[in-house]
Design a protein around this motif. Sequence first.
Motif, PDB file in Angstrom:
ATOM      1  N   CYS A 413       0.856  -1.198   0.000  1.00 54.64           N
ATOM      2  CA  CYS A 413       0.000   0.000   0.000  1.00 54.64           C
ATOM      3  C   CYS A 413       0.888   1.243   0.000  1.00 54.64           C
ATOM      4  N   CYS A 416      -1.821   6.235  -0.665  1.00 59.18           N
ATOM      5  CA  CYS A 416      -2.182   7.356  -1.545  1.00 59.18           C
ATOM      6  C   CYS A 416      -3.487   8.012  -1.101  1.00 59.18           C
ATOM      7  N   CYS A 419      -8.602   5.308  -1.793  1.00 55.10           N
ATOM      8  CA  CYS A 419      -9.720   4.524  -1.264  1.00 55.10           C
ATOM      9  C   CYS A 419     -10.569   5.373  -0.314  1.00 55.10           C
TER      10      CYS A 419
HETATM   11  S1  SF4 Z   1      -5.995   3.084  -2.609  1.00 60.33           S
HETATM   12 FE1  SF4 Z   1      -5.903   2.732  -0.394  1.00 60.33          FE
HETATM   13  S2  SF4 Z   1      -5.157   0.615  -0.213  1.00 60.33           S
HETATM   14 FE2  SF4 Z   1      -4.731   1.260  -2.303  1.00 60.33          FE
HETATM   15  S3  SF4 Z   1      -2.624   2.017  -2.222  1.00 60.33           S
HETATM   16 FE3  SF4 Z   1      -3.978   3.782  -1.933  1.00 60.33          FE
HETATM   17  S4  SF4 Z   1      -4.168   3.951   0.303  1.00 60.33           S
HETATM   18 FE4  SF4 Z   1      -3.361   1.911  -0.113  1.00 60.33          FE
END
Ligand code: SF4
Length: 506
Positions: A413, A416, A419
Amino acid sequence: MTAPTYDLGRLHGGLRLPGHKEASTREPILDVPIPAQLVLPIEQHVGQPAQPIVGVGDRVLKGQPVAEPDGEMGVPVHATSSGTVVAIEPWPVARHRGDKAPCIVIECDGLDEAFAGPEIVDYRVLEPADLLLRILDGGIVGLGGAVFPTAQKLMQARTCKTEFLLLNGVECEPYISCDDVLMRERPAEVLGGAQVLMHALQIETCFVVVESDKPEAVARLEEVLADLGDDRIVIKLVPTIYPSGGEDQLVQLVTNREVPSGGLPTDVGCVVQNVGTAAAVYDWVVRGEPLISRVTTVTGDGIANPTNVRSRLGTTIGDIVGRTGGYTDRAHHLIIGGPLTGKTVSTDEVPVVKATNCVLAVARSTYTRGQLPCIRCGDCADVCPVQLLPQQLFWHANADDEKKLRDFGLTDCIECGCCDLVCPSHIPLTASFRIAKGRIRELADEKARAERARQRFEARNERLERERRERDEELARQKETAKTAGPAAIAEILERRQRKHEDDAS
Ligand code: SF4
Ligand code: SF4
């Protein structure tokens, strides 16, 4: 002139986000004057903190090393102006809320007198290994926010079959624009730095990667590239999608090569450096100025005049915000870094360090939402650029199930925050992943500590056993001698024993 190219790989997931960058890019970079006091943390990079080599009362000059590297991942820290060291003490830093770390505090004398560093030589006549050592001496680390020591990263890349240098000018997180303005105002230093890095790596291809929403930066880079006439350097445009500036995502987009889980870009022949890092390498290797300043975006609803500033490292956030015109009355809290990956700090006394790419003053309402239960919509998985299952990870993070977290790829992870942004239930997924990663790191540290303690215990037992054996053997030898020798030899043994007792007692 080399035309920008668009032949791109595919990026999974990601989001098109409002940039909020116009406000901070209207004006040129503002130079912040040298403050009365500079606060320099000895830990400004990934790896072991540097060790202070100055004491309270010492006079120091601009560019003088004040802390030296310690260990393989060490990087020096330099005084960023001339003055006197008035303290070496804990000070608030931008790591976690309320954290303090050891800092060298310098009272500036306003003279900005420079330290005579090593002689500048044409880097092209240096052996790559010598050039890497020189880069290390400049205190240079990745300025995109990761602050990985640059020389060590390049050294690692030299041990692999590295084909491509990727200069990362993507800067995809909302609000942050320091790399954009750097490319507009200092394209010669960025491209000059690319040439130095290519010599250090002994490779023949560099892609300068810029998002398509930065036409001014691209135009300035093209102009300078045409003057340089260096056809080893190619400018590549990528779409404005967050988080295309993540290292692995950038490699995927530009070369269509996938960095394996748990691997590095060098596993697929690439090394990534931020455009600001390239300019810092140029400033040090070609101009003799170590990493003592950086460009930082100062922005958000809580800032009266959003802009980009260049300040000496060690200047406090309060000082630089004051120079831009101060806070608005909407300012509620401060984030160091972007809104998705940055860290909230509780005071603006924290200093600008090598990692400080953005200071975001956020208004009260911007990011506060109430949490609801997961409805299993799957939106978080759709946008995850690493193709993880955030809803499952969240479940295992709550259950503190380390094995499942590893099996579901928590360590891949990149935090970022995509989500979080799409989750209709407003679940703080990324924050829970950060905490879970911290716990896994703590467990690994604990295991390593326990293993070291076990090894120490076994080594001690072995030593005691060896000493006991040696004592028994000596006793047996003495008994044997006593049996066969005359009274004179016995007297000598007794005298030797007496001397040993006296030595042991003293
Ligand atoms: S979207 Fe969520 S789970 Fe996926 S890399 Fe980004 S922070 Fe991590
Ligand atoms: S986006 Fe939120 S609600 Fe939807 S599955 Fe993921 S965690 Fe659950």
